[in-house]
Design a protein around this motif. Structure first.
Motif, short mmCIF file in Angstrom:
data_model
loop_
_atom_site.label_atom_id
_atom_site.label_comp_id
_atom_site.label_asym_id
_atom_site.label_seq_id
_atom_site.Cartn_x
_atom_site.Cartn_y
_atom_site.Cartn_z
N MET A 1 0.90 -1.28 0.15
CA MET A 1 -0.05 -0.03 -0.09
C MET A 1 1.06 1.31 -0.14
N GLU A 2 2.09 1.29 0.70
CA GLU A 2 2.78 2.12 0.81
C GLU A 2 3.42 2.74 -0.61
N LYS A 3 3.53 1.50 -1.43
CA LYS A 3 4.30 1.98 -2.66
C LYS A 3 3.29 2.57 -3.66
N ILE A 4 1.85 1.97 -3.24
CA ILE A 4 0.73 2.72 -4.46
C ILE A 4 0.88 4.21 -4.05
N VAL A 5 0.75 4.65 -2.72
CA VAL A 5 0.76 5.90 -2.28
C VAL A 5 1.97 6.88 -2.65
N ALA A 6 3.10 5.93 -2.65
CA ALA A 6 4.33 6.70 -3.17
C ALA A 6 4.12 7.05 -4.45
N GLY A 7 3.89 6.11 -5.57
CA GLY A 7 3.79 6.15 -6.75
C GLY A 7 2.61 7.19 -7.21
N LEU A 8 1.50 7.17 -6.57
CA LEU A 8 0.71 8.25 -7.12
C LEU A 8 1.06 9.58 -6.57
N LEU A 9 1.83 9.73 -5.50
CA LEU A 9 2.56 11.01 -5.49
C LEU A 9 3.43 11.26 -6.53
N ALA A 97 -5.72 24.62 -24.77
CA ALA A 97 -4.51 24.01 -23.57
C ALA A 97 -5.00 24.20 -22.35
N ILE A 98 -5.70 25.08 -21.98
CA ILE A 98 -6.03 25.33 -20.77
C ILE A 98 -7.11 24.15 -20.27
N ARG A 99 -7.80 23.51 -21.17
CA ARG A 99 -8.66 22.15 -21.24
C ARG A 99 -7.82 21.19 -20.85
N LYS A 100 -6.70 21.06 -21.38
CA LYS A 100 -5.94 19.88 -21.25
C LYS A 100 -5.19 20.07 -19.62
N VAL A 101 -5.09 21.55 -19.24
CA VAL A 101 -4.42 21.45 -17.99
C VAL A 101 -5.60 20.94 -16.93
N VAL A 102 -7.04 21.14 -17.25
CA VAL A 102 -8.13 20.75 -16.12
C VAL A 102 -8.15 19.41 -16.24
N ILE A 103 -8.05 18.69 -17.44
CA ILE A 103 -8.19 17.35 -17.48
C ILE A 103 -6.90 16.82 -16.44
N ALA A 104 -5.72 17.36 -16.78
CA ALA A 104 -4.66 16.49 -15.83
C ALA A 104 -4.74 16.90 -14.59
N ASP A 105 -5.26 18.05 -13.87
CA ASP A 105 -5.68 18.12 -12.78
C ASP A 105 -7.06 17.33 -12.30
N VAL A 106 -7.80 16.90 -13.02
CA VAL A 106 -8.81 16.12 -12.64
C VAL A 106 -8.13 14.61 -12.59
N VAL A 107 -7.36 14.24 -13.36
CA VAL A 107 -6.61 13.04 -13.23
C VAL A 107 -5.67 13.31 -11.79
N ALA A 108 -5.08 14.27 -11.54
CA ALA A 108 -4.14 14.43 -10.35
C ALA A 108 -5.22 14.31 -9.28
N ALA A 109 -6.37 15.04 -9.07
CA ALA A 109 -7.24 15.17 -7.98
C ALA A 109 -7.55 13.70 -7.53
N ILE A 110 -8.00 12.55 -8.62
CA ILE A 110 -8.52 11.28 -8.29
C ILE A 110 -7.16 10.48 -7.92
N ALA A 111 -6.13 10.81 -8.41
CA ALA A 111 -4.97 10.10 -7.91
C ALA A 111 -4.61 10.43 -6.32
N LEU A 112 -4.72 11.84 -6.11
CA LEU A 112 -4.49 12.32 -4.81
C LEU A 112 -5.65 11.81 -3.82
N CYS A 113 -7.02 11.59 -4.31
CA CYS A 113 -7.73 11.20 -3.35
C CYS A 113 -7.61 9.63 -3.00
N ILE A 114 -7.41 8.80 -4.16
CA ILE A 114 -7.15 7.58 -3.90
C ILE A 114 -5.94 7.35 -3.03
N ALA A 115 -4.88 8.25 -3.05
CA ALA A 115 -3.64 8.10 -2.19
C ALA A 115 -3.92 8.49 -1.01
#
Length: 126
Positions: A1-9, A97-115
Motif C-alpha cells: 500500500m505504501e508503494k501505491i501512495v508513493a507512486g501516486l505522489l 490548452a487550458i482544457r488539457k490542464v484541467v483534465i490533467a488536474d482532474v486526473v491528479a485530483a483522483i490520484a490524490l484522493c485515492i492516495a
C-alpha cells in the motif's frame, strides 16, 4: 500500500513539474497555455508560477519517499489542483490548452484522493 501512495505522489509530482519549462520565457508559456503574454508583468507572474509548480512538484516527489511528509504533500497537491479546477470552471470559456490542464488536474485530483484514502486506511490498520 505504501508503494501505491508513493507512486501516486510521484505521478502527481510529475504533473506539477510539466509546466516548469515555462520559466524559460514567454514563448514557452504561450506554447503551454495557448495565450499571448505581451505584457512583461504577466510574463513575470507566469514564470514565477512555473517556479512554484516546480517546487510543489519536487516536494511531492520527495514526500513520496518520506512517509512523514505525505499528508502535507497530499493536502498541498489537492489544494493546488482543486483550486485551479474551481477557478477554470467558474470563469469558463477557456482554450484547448487550458482544457488539457484541467483534465490533467482532474486526473491528479483522483490520484490524490485515492492516495489519501489508502494512506489513511493503512495508518488506521496498524
Amino acid at each position: 500500500m505504501e508503494k501505491i501512495v508513493a507512486g501516486l505522489l510521484v505521478l502527481v509530482g510529475i504533473i506539477h513539474l510539466l509546466p516548469v519549462s515555462g520559466v524559460l520565457g514567454a514563448e514557452r508559456l504561450s506554447a503551454l497555455y495557448g495565450v499571448a503574454l505581451g505584457d512583461p508583468n504577466l510574463a513575470i507572474l507566469m514564470r514565477h508560477r512555473a517556479v512554484l509548480f516546480g517546487l510543489l512538484g519536487l516536494f511531492m516527489v520527495y514526500a513520496a519517499f518520506k512517509p512523514s511528509l505525505q499528508p502535507l504533500a497530499l493536502l498541498a497537491g489537492l489544494l493546488s489542483v482543486v483550486s485551479f479546477m474551481a477557478i477554470a470552471w467558474s470563469v469558463g470559456g477557456y482554450n484547448e490548452a487550458i482544457r488539457k490542464v484541467v483534465i490533467a488536474d482532474v486526473v491528479a485530483a483522483i490520484a490524490l484522493c485515492i492516495a489519501g484514502v489508502i494512506y489513511l486506511v493503512s495508518r488506521y490498520q496498524r
